[in-house]
Structures are given as structure tokens and as C-alpha cells.
Design an enzyme around this catalytic site. Structure first.
Site, PDB file in Angstrom:
ATOM      1  N   VAL A 186       0.774  -1.393   0.486  1.00  0.00           N
ATOM      2  CA  VAL A 186      -0.133   0.051   0.030  1.00  0.00           C
ATOM      3  C   VAL A 186       1.181   0.964  -0.527  1.00  0.00           C
ATOM      4  CG1 VAL A 186      -2.136  -1.217   1.061  1.00  0.00           C
ATOM      5  CG2 VAL A 186      -0.260  -0.340   2.292  1.00  0.00           C
ATOM      6  N   CYS A 227       9.206   7.537  -5.765  1.00  0.00           N
ATOM      7  CA  CYS A 227      10.216   6.541  -4.497  1.00  0.00           C
ATOM      8  C   CYS A 227      11.713   7.803  -4.396  1.00  0.00           C
ATOM      9  CB  CYS A 227      10.831   5.877  -5.186  1.00  0.00           C
ATOM     10  SG  CYS A 227       9.159   4.368  -5.425  1.00  0.00           S
TER      11      CYS A 227
HETATM   12  N1  LIG Z   1       6.285   2.338  -7.960  1.00  0.00           N
HETATM   13  C1  LIG Z   1       7.375   1.808  -7.747  1.00  0.00           C
HETATM   14  O1  LIG Z   1       7.743   1.811  -8.734  1.00  0.00           O
HETATM   15  C2  LIG Z   1       7.793   0.982  -6.419  1.00  0.00           C
HETATM   16  C3  LIG Z   1       9.179   0.144  -6.601  1.00  0.00           C
HETATM   17  C4  LIG Z   1       9.474   0.278  -5.679  1.00  0.00           C
HETATM   18  C5  LIG Z   1       9.011  -0.081  -4.786  1.00  0.00           C
HETATM   19  N2  LIG Z   1       7.204   0.904  -4.113  1.00  0.00           N
HETATM   20  C6  LIG Z   1       7.136   1.291  -2.560  1.00  0.00           C
HETATM   21  O2  LIG Z   1       5.470   0.197  -2.878  1.00  0.00           O
HETATM   22  C7  LIG Z   1       4.279   0.572  -2.504  1.00  0.00           C
HETATM   23  C8  LIG Z   1       3.527   0.843  -2.984  1.00  0.00           C
HETATM   24  O3  LIG Z   1       3.841   1.859  -4.098  1.00  0.00           O
HETATM   25  P1  LIG Z   1       2.965   1.788  -5.571  1.00  0.00           P
HETATM   26  O4  LIG Z   1       3.141   2.520  -6.579  1.00  0.00           O
HETATM   27  O5  LIG Z   1       2.496   0.412  -5.605  1.00  0.00           O
HETATM   28  O6  LIG Z   1       1.594   2.897  -4.975  1.00  0.00           O
HETATM   29  P2  LIG Z   1       0.220   2.583  -5.772  1.00  0.00           P
HETATM   30  O7  LIG Z   1      -0.959   4.165  -5.129  1.00  0.00           O
HETATM   31  O8  LIG Z   1       0.136   2.675  -6.932  1.00  0.00           O
HETATM   32  O9  LIG Z   1      -0.717   1.204  -4.996  1.00  0.00           O
HETATM   33  C9  LIG Z   1      -0.779   0.932  -3.709  1.00  0.00           C
HETATM   34  C10 LIG Z   1      -2.324   0.943  -3.885  1.00  0.00           C
HETATM   35  O10 LIG Z   1      -2.675   0.257  -2.478  1.00  0.00           O
HETATM   36  C11 LIG Z   1      -3.884   0.868  -2.264  1.00  0.00           C
HETATM   37  N3  LIG Z   1      -4.494   1.295  -0.908  1.00  0.00           N
HETATM   38  C12 LIG Z   1      -3.790   1.823   0.309  1.00  0.00           C
HETATM   39  N4  LIG Z   1      -4.712   1.881   1.184  1.00  0.00           N
HETATM   40  C13 LIG Z   1      -5.047  -0.002   1.292  1.00  0.00           C
HETATM   41  C14 LIG Z   1      -5.459  -0.688   2.134  1.00  0.00           C
HETATM   42  N5  LIG Z   1      -5.490  -0.496   2.984  1.00  0.00           N
HETATM   43  N6  LIG Z   1      -6.689  -1.671   2.143  1.00  0.00           N
HETATM   44  C15 LIG Z   1      -6.413  -2.578   0.747  1.00  0.00           C
HETATM   45  N7  LIG Z   1      -5.783  -1.410  -0.063  1.00  0.00           N
HETATM   46  C16 LIG Z   1      -5.456   0.359   0.345  1.00  0.00           C
HETATM   47  C17 LIG Z   1      -4.068   1.960  -2.961  1.00  0.00           C
HETATM   48  O11 LIG Z   1      -5.757   2.720  -3.650  1.00  0.00           O
HETATM   49  C18 LIG Z   1      -3.554   1.720  -3.944  1.00  0.00           C
HETATM   50  O12 LIG Z   1      -3.919   0.886  -5.696  1.00  0.00           O
HETATM   51  C19 LIG Z   1       4.485   2.053  -1.592  1.00  0.00           C
HETATM   52  O13 LIG Z   1       5.606   2.131  -0.758  1.00  0.00           O
HETATM   53  C20 LIG Z   1       6.278   2.680  -2.507  1.00  0.00           C
HETATM   54  O14 LIG Z   1       7.095   3.103  -1.982  1.00  0.00           O
HETATM   55  C21 LIG Z   1       7.468   1.768  -5.035  1.00  0.00           C
HETATM   56  O1  LIG Z   2      20.651   8.079 -15.368  1.00  0.00           O
HETATM   57  C1  LIG Z   2      19.649   8.789 -15.157  1.00  0.00           C
HETATM   58  C2  LIG Z   2      18.749   7.272 -14.780  1.00  0.00           C
HETATM   59  C3  LIG Z   2      17.896   7.873 -13.890  1.00  0.00           C
HETATM   60  N1  LIG Z   2      17.264   9.371 -13.874  1.00  0.00           N
HETATM   61  C4  LIG Z   2      15.924   9.984 -13.366  1.00  0.00           C
HETATM   62  O2  LIG Z   2      15.882   9.373 -12.034  1.00  0.00           O
HETATM   63  C5  LIG Z   2      14.411   9.147 -11.867  1.00  0.00           C
HETATM   64  C6  LIG Z   2      13.397   7.188 -11.099  1.00  0.00           C
HETATM   65  O3  LIG Z   2      14.188   6.669 -12.669  1.00  0.00           O
HETATM   66  P1  LIG Z   2      13.959   5.241 -12.444  1.00  0.00           P
HETATM   67  O4  LIG Z   2      14.829   4.935 -11.243  1.00  0.00           O
HETATM   68  O5  LIG Z   2      14.732   4.663 -13.540  1.00  0.00           O
HETATM   69  O6  LIG Z   2      12.751   4.593 -12.393  1.00  0.00           O
HETATM   70  P2  LIG Z   2      12.468   4.306 -11.099  1.00  0.00           P
HETATM   71  O7  LIG Z   2      10.883   3.524 -11.402  1.00  0.00           O
HETATM   72  O8  LIG Z   2      11.504   5.872 -10.019  1.00  0.00           O
HETATM   73  O9  LIG Z   2      13.146   3.152  -9.291  1.00  0.00           O
HETATM   74  C7  LIG Z   2      13.697   3.571  -8.605  1.00  0.00           C
HETATM   75  O10 LIG Z   2      12.941   3.524  -7.491  1.00  0.00           O
HETATM   76  C8  LIG Z   2      12.217   2.376  -7.380  1.00  0.00           C
HETATM   77  C9  LIG Z   2      11.023   3.272  -6.175  1.00  0.00           C
HETATM   78  O11 LIG Z   2      12.004   2.468  -5.164  1.00  0.00           O
HETATM   79  C10 LIG Z   2      13.068   1.227  -7.313  1.00  0.00           C
HETATM   80  O12 LIG Z   2      12.299   0.140  -6.518  1.00  0.00           O
HETATM   81  C11 LIG Z   2      13.845   1.126  -8.157  1.00  0.00           C
HETATM   82  O13 LIG Z   2      15.079   0.610  -7.961  1.00  0.00           O
HETATM   83  C12 LIG Z   2      14.319   2.878  -8.697  1.00  0.00           C
HETATM   84  O14 LIG Z   2      15.430   2.566  -9.965  1.00  0.00           O
HETATM   85  C13 LIG Z   2      13.729   9.340 -13.706  1.00  0.00           C
HETATM   86  O15 LIG Z   2      13.082  10.656 -13.372  1.00  0.00           O
HETATM   87  C14 LIG Z   2      14.381   8.936 -14.364  1.00  0.00           C
HETATM   88  O16 LIG Z   2      14.662   9.954 -15.632  1.00  0.00           O
HETATM   89  C15 LIG Z   2      18.212  10.674 -14.748  1.00  0.00           C
HETATM   90  O17 LIG Z   2      18.167  11.380 -14.396  1.00  0.00           O
HETATM   91  N2  LIG Z   2      19.631  10.501 -14.583  1.00  0.00           N
END
Ligand SMILES: NC(=O)c1ccc[n+]([C@@H]2O[C@H](COP(=O)([O-])OP(=O)(O)OC[C@H]3O[C@@H](n4cnc5c(N)ncnc54)[C@H](O)[C@@H]3O)[C@@H](O)[C@H]2O)c1
Ligand SMILES: O=c1ccn([C@@H]2O[C@H](COP(=O)(O)OP(=O)(O)O[C@H]3O[C@H](CO)[C@@H](O)[C@H](O)[C@H]3O)[C@@H](O)[C@H]2O)c(=O)[nH]1
Length: 480
Positions: A86, A272
Site C-alpha cells: 500500500v 520513490c
Molecule cells: N512504484 C514503484 O516503482 C515502487 C517500487 C518499489 C517500491 N515501491 C513502494 O511500494 C509501495 C506501493 O507503491 P505503488 O507505486 O504500488 O503505489 P500505488 O499508489 O500505485 O498503489 C498502492 C495501492 O494501495 C491501495 N491501498 C492503500 N491502502 C489500502 C488498504 N488499507 N487496503 C487496500 N488497499 C489499499 C491504494 O488504493 C493503491 O491502489 C510504496 O511503499 C512504494 O514506496 C514503489
Molecule cells: O541516469 C539517470 C537515471 C534516471 N534518471 C531519472 O531518475 C528518475 C527515476 O528513474 P528510475 O530509477 O529509472 O525509475 P523508478 O521507477 O523511480 O525506480 C527507482 O525507484 C524504485 C522505487 O523505489 C526502485 O524500486 C527502483 O530500483 C529505482 O530505480 C527518473 O525521473 C529518471 O528520468 C536520471 O535523471 N538519470
């Protein structure tokens, strides 16, 4: 049959569970969410997020062993392993506001698990959380346990958006942290067995809980720090005549540094990096480590500086005013191959230009008009909450229009700002664009995607992050 339930059907929960379901036909995977619209979209042909390859994976297992549901309590109570994925936004009020992670959604999920469970559970932290969160969750669960045993694991997700599917299929590593007790080790093994369906054993790392939780924050801090380092260099390159592409190539050839993640840009965005570093800073401060906190804070300060520097460069180059001038914004997503706009640098750049009274025509191949208007009017950190908690119909910003393509966005414009590195921006017909723009015609490339020499030959005045300055720009007042 092992049953997995994932709470949170977002950018992490959806793709991660789809890949588990595809690779583990013997496991039933149900993804649940409080957002009815999100679940309906997962159950339709129009998935709620754009991610290359995701459609194909979901198609293969939806209805077979992958399900999406709003019946949260039923599926949580039936599951053996519960992933919690979440939102963990930055707190906007009270203690730690502007830095600390807001664990409201996590805590409400944990309390619900405690309320509805009738059998032993493994609860997996998939969300990114502050180090020591597992301890708090353990307390909530065991306090209400009714004799049920819970094992908490930390299994942070490292996927990057735009490449999520390939990252999930071939992860650099899968990290699992747990208690070093017999029951804890058993739980770690159970989760290892899930990943072992497709991830080689030597890529599955096991640690204690706190190392796993902290490694996630550390990894993001290190990645973001690389970008702020190269962006800081880009400012020095512009001041000295060095070319940041040549510098990062030369630096990255050192095998101790490596070539990846050294692209200078208008600033990093995404849901993130900023959130997780602020969280890290807060944890350091709470542990009395002011110097460490300040070190990491600087990564965000340089990122803010880079976005401001870009806006200042645009305004100062155009005779110090953009009032009433049309500026074409090319790209709004925080990176290419995603429709995600959370913390995209485009928001700050557009707000900066609007502050100087520019008129903006924005084009992005994956971001909707509604989303752009929403982003330009939303409060800081407002985006990181479930959709139904966000403003429904934002009032549009008058000076902003949304274009269908790059040619419409650039028609009669005084300048173009490239803010996302979409591949299509490399191959546009820039001669046609030039002919339809006001003169002098400016291109401000925040992603180093255009061929600077070719555009200058056409007649554009070109600024490209960290590249030797156009003679026109050299004579403009200093910026920053
Ligand atoms: N987006 C990424 O690339 C990424 C990568 C790694 C880790 N994370 C981490 O993963 C977590 C989720 O990120 P996300 O990008 O998937 O967020 P998101 O907003 O896309 O998804 C989260 C979902 O959780 C639901 N939710 C919230 N509270 C709830 C509850 N009590 N019961 C059921 N559903 C509930 C929301 O409605 C939403 O759809 C965050 O902690 C984020 O930092 C994100
Ligand atoms: O050389 C680079 C690489 C990335 N970016 C920027 O950095 C941001 C983040 O990019 P990227 O890390 O590729 O995407 P995210 O989906 O935000 O992924 C990061 O954040 C996630 C959420 O925690 C992690 O899971 C991933 O490992 C981590 O790469 C973006 O705006 C990119 O355009 C730059 O400006 N220069």
C-alpha cells in the site's frame, strides 16, 4: 494449494503479483484494493497502469490463478502469505511532516489482517517502509492475535517503472529479511520457495529484518545520489565548456563506478527517490545523526537546484520574460515508457514557467489531460494517496492546454522544453517544427535527446543540459 493475497493493486502490487502468478501456476494469487475503480480496471482490458509487457503477462494468468478483487477481508482471511503493498506517503502534518513516512495505510491494513485472520499467516512488507516498521507491525498483529501466529518478512521491491516486467523476470536480487528464529527461518524459506520458481538461488539474498528494510532506502539513496552527482557536474560543464556526456562516459568507464545511471537530466522524479530519501533523513535525525541526515538531504537540494536552474535558463534566454509566450512542453511523465507523473520534474518546471506567466501547450504520449491538470493543481505529496482520496475534478489551469502531438504543441510556440526522454522526440521532423514556430525558436532539452548540431543547423537556439552553450546563451545574464 498455497494462497497469496496482496493488499494494494498499484504499480508494485499489480505487476509483482502478475509475475508471481505466471511463474507459479500452482499458487493462487489474489490482489485486493480499497479502490473500486482500480480493481475494475484490472478486471477489464484497459489496465490501470501502462507498463511494457504487463498486458501479455496479465492476459496469460488472469482468471486462471490471478484474480483482482475488492473483497479484501475474505481473501486476506483465506491466504497463507499476505503481501502488503500500500501507499507509504510522506507525512504532510504533525510530527515529522515533510519527511517522515505516513504509515496510516500500512497500519490500517495490519489491523484489518489482525481482525479477519483465523489461521497462521506470513505477512510480507512489500511497501517501502522506515527501518523498524516490522517491529510496529508485529506489535499490532500479536496484540490482537487470538492465538494466531504471525511471521513478518521484509521483501522490498526494486523494480523500476517502464522496465518493471523485465526487472521482475530477471531481478538483480530478491531480498528477504526475517526473524532469525526457527519460525522466522521457516517463513523466509516459504517465501524463498515462491521466488525459486524462476529466480536463481544465488540471487535470493536473506538477511535480518532491519537490514532488509534499510537496504531498500539505502539503494534508492545511492541511485539518486548518482543522478545528483552527474547533475551537479552538468552545471559545471555549462560553466566551463566541458560536455557532460563526455564526462559521464569517461567517468563511467572506471569499472569501480560503472556506466549506468549517469545521465544528466532536468532532475530525477518518480514516486520513490525523494520520498525515500526524506524518510532516510528523518530516521537519521531521530537517531541523532545530524551529519548523516544533512549528507543525504543534499541529494534532494541538488535535485531542486537542477529543476530551478532549468526554469531560470529558459526565462533568462528568452529576454528574461516568458509572459504570454507559448511554450511547448514535450513529455510530462517522470521518465519514458510510463504514464506515471508522480513527482515528475515536469510539474516543477511547468509551475515555474507558469509563475513567469508563460502559456503552456503540453504533449505526452501516455499522460491524460486530466492527470496533467490534476498534477499542476495538487498540493505537494497529495499524489501519494489512494485515488479516491484525491480531488475528483480539478479546476484546470487556464494558461495550460493539452496537445495531441508534438507538432500541435510546438505550433506558433516561442520555445520547446523537452522534459521526458520519449524515443519519438529523437525522430521528429524538426525542420517542420522550426517552420511553424515563432522566431527566434528555442529548444531547451532537459534530457539530452536531440541532435544539437542538427537543430542548430536548422536555425534553432539550443540548450541541452550540461552541453557546451549555444553562443546566444553565452551572452545572456548568469543563471542559477
Ligand atoms: N512504484 C514503484 O516503482 C515502487 C517500487 C518499489 C517500491 N515501491 C513502494 O511500494 C509501495 C506501493 O507503491 P505503488 O507505486 O504500488 O503505489 P500505488 O499508489 O500505485 O498503489 C498502492 C495501492 O494501495 C491501495 N491501498 C492503500 N491502502 C489500502 C488498504 N488499507 N487496503 C487496500 N488497499 C489499499 C491504494 O488504493 C493503491 O491502489 C510504496 O511503499 C512504494 O514506496 C514503489
Ligand atoms: O541516469 C539517470 C537515471 C534516471 N534518471 C531519472 O531518475 C528518475 C527515476 O528513474 P528510475 O530509477 O529509472 O525509475 P523508478 O521507477 O523511480 O525506480 C527507482 O525507484 C524504485 C522505487 O523505489 C526502485 O524500486 C527502483 O530500483 C529505482 O530505480 C527518473 O525521473 C529518471 O528520468 C536520471 O535523471 N538519470
Amino acid at each position: 494449494m498455497v494462497k497469496i493475497c496482496c493488499i494494494g493493486a498499484g504499480y508494485v502490487g499489480g505487476p509483482t503479483m502478475a509475475v508471481i502468478a505466471l511463474n507459479c501456476p500452482s499458487i493462487e494469487v489474489v490482489v485486493v484494493d480499497i479502490s473500486v475503480t482500480r480493481i475494475s480496471a484490472w478486471n477489464s482490458d484497459q489496465l490501470p497502469i501502462y507498463e511494457p509487457g504487463l498486458n501479455e503477462v496479465v492476459k496469460q494468468c488472469k482468471g486462471r490463478n490471478l484474480f483482482f478483487s475488492t473483497d479484501i477481508e475474505k481473501h486476506v482471511s483465506e491466504a497463507d502469505i499476505i503481501f502488503v503493498s500500500v501507499n507509504t506517503p510522506t507525512k504532510t502534518r504533525g510530527l515529522g511532516a515533510g519527511k517522515a513516512a505516513d504509515l496510516t495505510y500500512w497500519e490500517s491494513a495490519a489491523r484489518m489482517i489482525a481482525d479477519v485472520s483465523k489461521s497462521n499467516k506470513i505477512v510480507v512488507e512489500k511497501s517501502t517502509v522506515p527501518v523498524k516498521t516490522a517491529e510496529a507491525i508485529e506489535r499490532i498483529l500479536t496484540h490482537n492475535s487470538k492465538g494466531i501466529k504471525y511471521q513478518i518478512l521484509s521483501n522490498p521491491e526494486f523494480l523500476a517503472e517502464g522496465t518493471a516486467i523485465q526487472d521482475l523476470f530477471k531481478p538483480d536480487r530478491v531480498l528477504i529479511g526475517g526473524r532469525e528464529t526457527p519460525d522466522g527461518l521457516k517463513a523466509i524459506q516459504a517465501l524463498k520457495d515462491v521466488y525459486a520458481h524462476w529466480v536463481p538461488e544465488d540471487r535470493i539474498i536473506t538477511t535480518n529484518l532491519w537490514s532488509a528494510e534499510l537496504s531498500k532506502l539505502a539503494a534508492n539513496a545511492f541511485l539518486a545520489q548518482r543522478i545528483s552527482s552527474v547533475n551537479a557536474m552538468s552545471a559545471l560543464c555549462e560553466a566551463t565548456g566541458a560536455d557532460v556526456l563526455q564526462v559521464s562516459h569517461a567517468v563511467g568507464k572506471d569499472s569501480r563506478i560503472g556506466p549506468k545511471f549517469l545521465n544528466a537530466s532536468v532532475g530525477f522524479g518518480g514516486s520513490c527517490f525523494q520520498k525515500d530519501i526524506l524518510n532516510l533523513v528523518y530516521i537519521c535525525e531521530c537517531n541523532g545523526l545530524a551529519e548523516v541526515a544533512n549528507y543525504w538531504k543534499q541529494v534532494i537540494k541538488v535535485n531542486d537546484y537542477q529543476k530551478n536552474r532549468f526554469v531560470n535558463r529558459v526565462v533568462s534566454s528568452m529576454f528574461n520574460t516568458v509572459a504570454g509566450k507559448k511554450i511547448g512542453i514535450m513529455g510530462f511523465a517522470f521518465k519514458k515508457d510510463t504514464g506515471d507523473t508522480r513527482e515528475t520534474p515536469a510539474i516543477d518546471v511547468c509551475k515555474g514557467l507558469l509563475g513567469d506567466k508563460a502559456r503552456l501547450s503540453i504533449y505526452d504520449p501516455q499522460v491524460t489531460a486530466d492527470q496533467i491538470q490534476r498534477d499542476l493543481t495538487m498540493n505537494k505529496f497529495g499524489w501519494d494517496h489512494p485515488i479516491h482520496r484525491q480531488p475528483m475534478s480539478p479546476t484546470g489551469v487556464k494558461q495550460v492546454s493539452i496537445a495531441w502531438d508534438a507538432y500541435e504543441a510546438s505550433k506558433d510556440a516561442h520555445a520547446l522544453c523537452i522534459l521526458t526522454e520519449w524515443d519519438e522526440f529523437k525522430t521528429l521532423d524538426y525542420r517542420r517544427i522550426f517552420d511553424n514556430m515563432q522566431k527566434p525558436a528555442f529548444v531547451f532539452d532537459g534530457r539530452n535527446v536531440v541532435n544539437v548540431e542538427m537543430l542548430r543547423d536548422i536555425g534553432f537556439i539550443v540548450y541541452s543540459i550540461g552541453k557546451p552553450l549555444d553562443p546566444w546563451l553565452k551572452n545572456m545574464p548568469a543563471v542559477a
